[in-house]
Scaffold this motif. Sequence first.
Motif, PDB file in Angstrom:
ATOM      1  N   LYS A   1       0.818  -1.215   0.000  1.00  0.00           N
ATOM      2  CA  LYS A   1       0.000   0.000   0.000  1.00  0.00           C
ATOM      3  C   LYS A   1       0.851   1.265   0.000  1.00  0.00           C
ATOM      4  CE  LYS A   1      -3.894  -2.147   2.443  1.00  0.00           C
ATOM      5  NZ  LYS A   1      -4.775  -2.071   3.650  1.00  0.00           N
ATOM      6  N   PHE A   2       2.040   1.205   0.585  1.00  0.00           N
ATOM      7  CA  PHE A   2       2.927   2.366   0.646  1.00  0.00           C
ATOM      8  C   PHE A   2       4.263   2.012   0.020  1.00  0.00           C
ATOM      9  CE2 PHE A   2       0.506   2.711   4.791  1.00  0.00           C
ATOM     10  CZ  PHE A   2      -0.428   3.613   4.308  1.00  0.00           C
ATOM     11  N   ASN A   3       4.978   3.036  -0.403  1.00  0.00           N
ATOM     12  CA  ASN A   3       6.352   2.811  -0.839  1.00  0.00           C
ATOM     13  C   ASN A   3       7.294   2.978   0.363  1.00  0.00           C
ATOM     14  OD1 ASN A   3       6.856   5.608  -0.458  1.00  0.00           O
ATOM     15  ND2 ASN A   3       6.088   6.038  -2.528  1.00  0.00           N
ATOM     16  N   PHE A   4       8.557   2.650   0.151  1.00  0.00           N
ATOM     17  CA  PHE A   4       9.474   2.641   1.270  1.00  0.00           C
ATOM     18  C   PHE A   4       9.821   4.044   1.747  1.00  0.00           C
ATOM     19  CE2 PHE A   4      13.560   1.841   3.450  1.00  0.00           C
ATOM     20  CZ  PHE A   4      13.104   0.875   4.336  1.00  0.00           C
ATOM     21  N   LEU A   5       9.610   5.043   0.935  1.00  0.00           N
ATOM     22  CA  LEU A   5       9.827   6.408   1.383  1.00  0.00           C
ATOM     23  C   LEU A   5       8.910   6.759   2.546  1.00  0.00           C
ATOM     24  CD1 LEU A   5      10.311   8.386  -1.956  1.00  0.00           C
ATOM     25  CD2 LEU A   5      12.042   7.804  -0.253  1.00  0.00           C
ATOM     26  N   ASP A   6       7.702   6.216   2.510  1.00  0.00           N
ATOM     27  CA  ASP A   6       6.783   6.450   3.629  1.00  0.00           C
ATOM     28  C   ASP A   6       7.311   5.801   4.908  1.00  0.00           C
ATOM     29  OD1 ASP A   6       4.970   7.832   2.000  1.00  0.00           O
ATOM     30  OD2 ASP A   6       4.068   5.956   1.300  1.00  0.00           O
ATOM     31  N   VAL A   7       7.883   4.613   4.764  1.00  0.00           N
ATOM     32  CA  VAL A   7       8.457   3.934   5.929  1.00  0.00           C
ATOM     33  C   VAL A   7       9.639   4.739   6.480  1.00  0.00           C
ATOM     34  CG1 VAL A   7       9.537   1.817   6.759  1.00  0.00           C
ATOM     35  CG2 VAL A   7       7.695   1.700   5.069  1.00  0.00           C
ATOM     36  N   LEU A   8      10.522   5.184   5.577  1.00  0.00           N
ATOM     37  CA  LEU A   8      11.673   5.973   6.019  1.00  0.00           C
ATOM     38  C   LEU A   8      11.240   7.255   6.709  1.00  0.00           C
ATOM     39  CD1 LEU A   8      14.175   5.653   3.015  1.00  0.00           C
ATOM     40  CD2 LEU A   8      14.315   4.554   5.251  1.00  0.00           C
ATOM     41  N   ASP A   9      10.247   7.895   6.131  1.00  0.00           N
ATOM     42  CA  ASP A   9       9.770   9.145   6.726  1.00  0.00           C
ATOM     43  C   ASP A   9       9.208   8.902   8.123  1.00  0.00           C
ATOM     44  OD1 ASP A   9       9.059  12.039   6.393  1.00  0.00           O
ATOM     45  OD2 ASP A   9       7.044  11.238   6.679  1.00  0.00           O
ATOM     46  N   ALA A  10       8.460   7.816   8.290  1.00  0.00           N
ATOM     47  CA  ALA A  10       7.900   7.505   9.604  1.00  0.00           C
ATOM     48  C   ALA A  10       9.006   7.154  10.597  1.00  0.00           C
ATOM     49  CB  ALA A  10       6.910   6.354   9.481  1.00  0.00           C
ATOM     50  N   GLN A  11      10.013   6.404  10.144  1.00  0.00           N
ATOM     51  CA  GLN A  11      11.122   6.054  11.034  1.00  0.00           C
ATOM     52  C   GLN A  11      11.904   7.299  11.458  1.00  0.00           C
ATOM     53  OE1 GLN A  11      13.485   3.135   9.006  1.00  0.00           O
ATOM     54  NE2 GLN A  11      12.100   1.431   9.473  1.00  0.00           N
ATOM     55  N   ARG A  12      12.177   8.182  10.503  1.00  0.00           N
ATOM     56  CA  ARG A  12      12.920   9.397  10.848  1.00  0.00           C
ATOM     57  C   ARG A  12      12.123  10.297  11.785  1.00  0.00           C
ATOM     58  NH1 ARG A  12      14.938  10.216   4.600  1.00  0.00           N
ATOM     59  NH2 ARG A  12      16.724   8.769   4.706  1.00  0.00           N
ATOM     60  N   THR A  13      10.812  10.337  11.589  1.00  0.00           N
ATOM     61  CA  THR A  13       9.976  11.120  12.500  1.00  0.00           C
ATOM     62  C   THR A  13      10.050  10.556  13.913  1.00  0.00           C
ATOM     63  OG1 THR A  13       8.458  11.693  10.699  1.00  0.00           O
ATOM     64  CG2 THR A  13       7.636  11.917  12.962  1.00  0.00           C
ATOM     65  N   LEU A  14      10.020   9.233  14.037  1.00  0.00           N
ATOM     66  CA  LEU A  14      10.110   8.613  15.356  1.00  0.00           C
ATOM     67  C   LEU A  14      11.473   8.875  15.992  1.00  0.00           C
ATOM     68  CD1 LEU A  14       9.019   6.802  17.587  1.00  0.00           C
ATOM     69  CD2 LEU A  14       9.812   4.810  16.266  1.00  0.00           C
ATOM     70  N   ILE A  15      12.535   8.739  15.208  1.00  0.00           N
ATOM     71  CA  ILE A  15      13.882   8.982  15.738  1.00  0.00           C
ATOM     72  C   ILE A  15      14.019  10.433  16.182  1.00  0.00           C
ATOM     73  CG2 ILE A  15      16.326   9.056  15.135  1.00  0.00           C
ATOM     74  CD1 ILE A  15      15.779   6.671  13.254  1.00  0.00           C
ATOM     75  N   ALA A  16      13.505  11.374  15.363  1.00  0.00           N
ATOM     76  CA  ALA A  16      13.570  12.794  15.738  1.00  0.00           C
ATOM     77  C   ALA A  16      12.768  13.063  17.004  1.00  0.00           C
ATOM     78  CB  ALA A  16      13.067  13.660  14.593  1.00  0.00           C
ATOM     79  N   ALA A  17      11.602  12.416  17.139  1.00  0.00           N
ATOM     80  CA  ALA A  17      10.780  12.602  18.336  1.00  0.00           C
ATOM     81  C   ALA A  17      11.497  12.077  19.567  1.00  0.00           C
ATOM     82  CB  ALA A  17       9.433  11.908  18.158  1.00  0.00           C
ATOM     83  N   ARG A  18      12.164  10.941  19.428  1.00  0.00           N
ATOM     84  CA  ARG A  18      12.908  10.397  20.573  1.00  0.00           C
ATOM     85  C   ARG A  18      14.065  11.311  20.950  1.00  0.00           C
ATOM     86  NH1 ARG A  18      13.134   4.068  18.498  1.00  0.00           N
ATOM     87  NH2 ARG A  18      11.075   3.455  19.282  1.00  0.00           N
ATOM     88  N   THR A  19      14.736  11.874  19.965  1.00  0.00           N
ATOM     89  CA  THR A  19      15.832  12.805  20.246  1.00  0.00           C
ATOM     90  C   THR A  19      15.318  14.049  20.957  1.00  0.00           C
ATOM     91  OG1 THR A  19      17.019  12.010  18.286  1.00  0.00           O
ATOM     92  CG2 THR A  19      17.705  14.132  19.217  1.00  0.00           C
ATOM     93  N   GLN A  20      14.192  14.579  20.502  1.00  0.00           N
ATOM     94  CA  GLN A  20      13.611  15.750  21.155  1.00  0.00           C
ATOM     95  C   GLN A  20      13.142  15.416  22.568  1.00  0.00           C
ATOM     96  OE1 GLN A  20      10.550  16.981  18.461  1.00  0.00           O
ATOM     97  NE2 GLN A  20      11.978  17.705  16.903  1.00  0.00           N
ATOM     98  N   TYR A  21      12.676  14.202  22.756  1.00  0.00           N
ATOM     99  CA  TYR A  21      12.261  13.776  24.098  1.00  0.00           C
ATOM    100  C   TYR A  21      13.455  13.767  25.050  1.00  0.00           C
ATOM    101  CZ  TYR A  21      11.263  10.408  27.813  1.00  0.00           C
ATOM    102  OH  TYR A  21      11.147   9.788  29.034  1.00  0.00           O
ATOM    103  N   LEU A  22      14.581  13.241  24.590  1.00  0.00           N
ATOM    104  CA  LEU A  22      15.780  13.238  25.425  1.00  0.00           C
ATOM    105  C   LEU A  22      16.250  14.666  25.713  1.00  0.00           C
ATOM    106  CD1 LEU A  22      17.854  10.285  23.916  1.00  0.00           C
ATOM    107  CD2 LEU A  22      16.554  10.316  26.049  1.00  0.00           C
ATOM    108  N   THR A  23      16.119  15.551  24.739  1.00  0.00           N
ATOM    109  CA  THR A  23      16.480  16.953  24.957  1.00  0.00           C
ATOM    110  C   THR A  23      15.597  17.589  26.020  1.00  0.00           C
ATOM    111  OG1 THR A  23      17.243  17.152  22.656  1.00  0.00           O
ATOM    112  CG2 THR A  23      16.744  19.191  23.846  1.00  0.00           C
ATOM    113  N   ALA A  24      14.296  17.284  25.974  1.00  0.00           N
ATOM    114  CA  ALA A  24      13.372  17.838  26.972  1.00  0.00           C
ATOM    115  C   ALA A  24      13.695  17.321  28.370  1.00  0.00           C
ATOM    116  CB  ALA A  24      11.932  17.508  26.597  1.00  0.00           C
ATOM    117  N   THR A  25      14.002  16.018  28.494  1.00  0.00           N
ATOM    118  CA  THR A  25      14.364  15.475  29.803  1.00  0.00           C
ATOM    119  C   THR A  25      15.671  16.089  30.303  1.00  0.00           C
ATOM    120  OG1 THR A  25      15.484  13.589  28.750  1.00  0.00           O
ATOM    121  CG2 THR A  25      13.164  13.310  29.366  1.00  0.00           C
ATOM    122  N   ALA A  26      16.610  16.345  29.383  1.00  0.00           N
ATOM    123  CA  ALA A  26      17.870  16.976  29.781  1.00  0.00           C
ATOM    124  C   ALA A  26      17.625  18.399  30.276  1.00  0.00           C
ATOM    125  CB  ALA A  26      18.847  16.988  28.602  1.00  0.00           C
ATOM    126  N   GLN A  27      16.725  19.133  29.637  1.00  0.00           N
ATOM    127  CA  GLN A  27      16.422  20.493  30.079  1.00  0.00           C
ATOM    128  C   GLN A  27      15.751  20.487  31.444  1.00  0.00           C
ATOM    129  OE1 GLN A  27      14.061  22.006  26.837  1.00  0.00           O
ATOM    130  NE2 GLN A  27      15.834  22.723  25.698  1.00  0.00           N
TER     131      GLN A  27
END
Length: 407
Positions: free
Chosen positions: A363-389
């Motif tokens: 149903k989707f191409n792999f670009l959609d998968v990559l985009d979702a994975q990068r969004t999750l990785i970015a969200a986790r990075t921002q979460y760690l930044t918030a906990t550090a602050q």
Amino acid sequence: MPTPARTLLGAAIVFLAMAQGVGAQTLTLDSALQTAFANNPDLAAAQWEVGIAEGGRQQAGLIPNPVASWDAEDTRRNTRTTTVKLSQTLELGGKRGARIDVATRAQDAAALTLEQRRNVLRADVIDGYYGALRAQERLDLAQRSLALAERGLVVANGRVTAGKSSPVEATRAQVQLSEIRLEFNRAQMGLTDAYRRLAASTGNATPDFQAVATQPQSTPPLPPTAQLLARLEHTTELRLAELQILQNEASVGLEKAQRIPDLDVSIGSQYDASLRERVNLVGVSMPIPLFNRNQGNVLSATRRADQARDLRNATELRLRTETRQALDLWQTANTEVRAFNQQILPAAQSAVDSATRGFEMGKFNFLDVLDAQRTLIAARTQYLTATAQATDAWVRIERIYGDLARF
């Protein structure tokens, strides 16, 4: 041949021993603080300042030593005149009491400085401990991202093999996997560095633990601003600033006392060999304060006292500003952490799962998968930044006010 019951018992004993060994290698925050207070060399060096100040207080209370002298006039034995004399300086103007006052203030300052050093050390250990926790979590998140990327590569290779996708999709999945492996390696190095920093704050050259225990809550409850500012007068830094005023005022008193000259009293005996006669001697001497009345030192000490008052006001202003800034940052970071835990991270994880399943079904191409994975990785990075602050704001408050658990 061992019975099943004995086998189970032996396995239980081995498991218990392993669990105890792992527990011994896991560092808790309380044990880290206890070790730091016992072993940190900077704190140990600061503790000697109290004894140094005590010695200064003892020395300030001593009176001048008497002076014994022997004089001879004429080196010939039959005509020589010898004099034996004992002199004592009598301090006037309250110099001894003024010295004791200055030394006592220095002794109080040493005790307050030690308390401030303990607060700073406690904050440093907390900062290092939660930095190690974040490094552990970063490594865990990198492992999860690595698992996602590996799964994406398997799915992409399967679809390419089945002729349902272009080989470009597999190449993209491989590139994504390589990038995440680099991040995983960086997370491993970051964890090692965080452990070393934490060990150094506790007074150890190398870590004697393999992990730090997860805390029930990332930070303590946010204290009310009014409650903290009401205790500003009790902070060690502001008390030190106020004590500096008292020290300088005591120095003014000492310099004023130095304007009054001391009195030297002497008694002795003089023997004239040619007359074979001995006479008693009594003497009194005092400098005449005609030119030097210590006026320059009095002026300097007075200006230092004025400077200390302005520095005290500047310290209070800075501490009030830092308190409000830290509390605002703390509140904002806590709001972000809750948003990531309750909404953003679950939604990003769900998007990755949906995109991966959709890609498997075509149903989707792999670009959609990559985009979702990068969004999750970015969200986790921002979460760690918030906990550090949030942790950084907490540590800033701890450095100013000490242990918040006492509030």
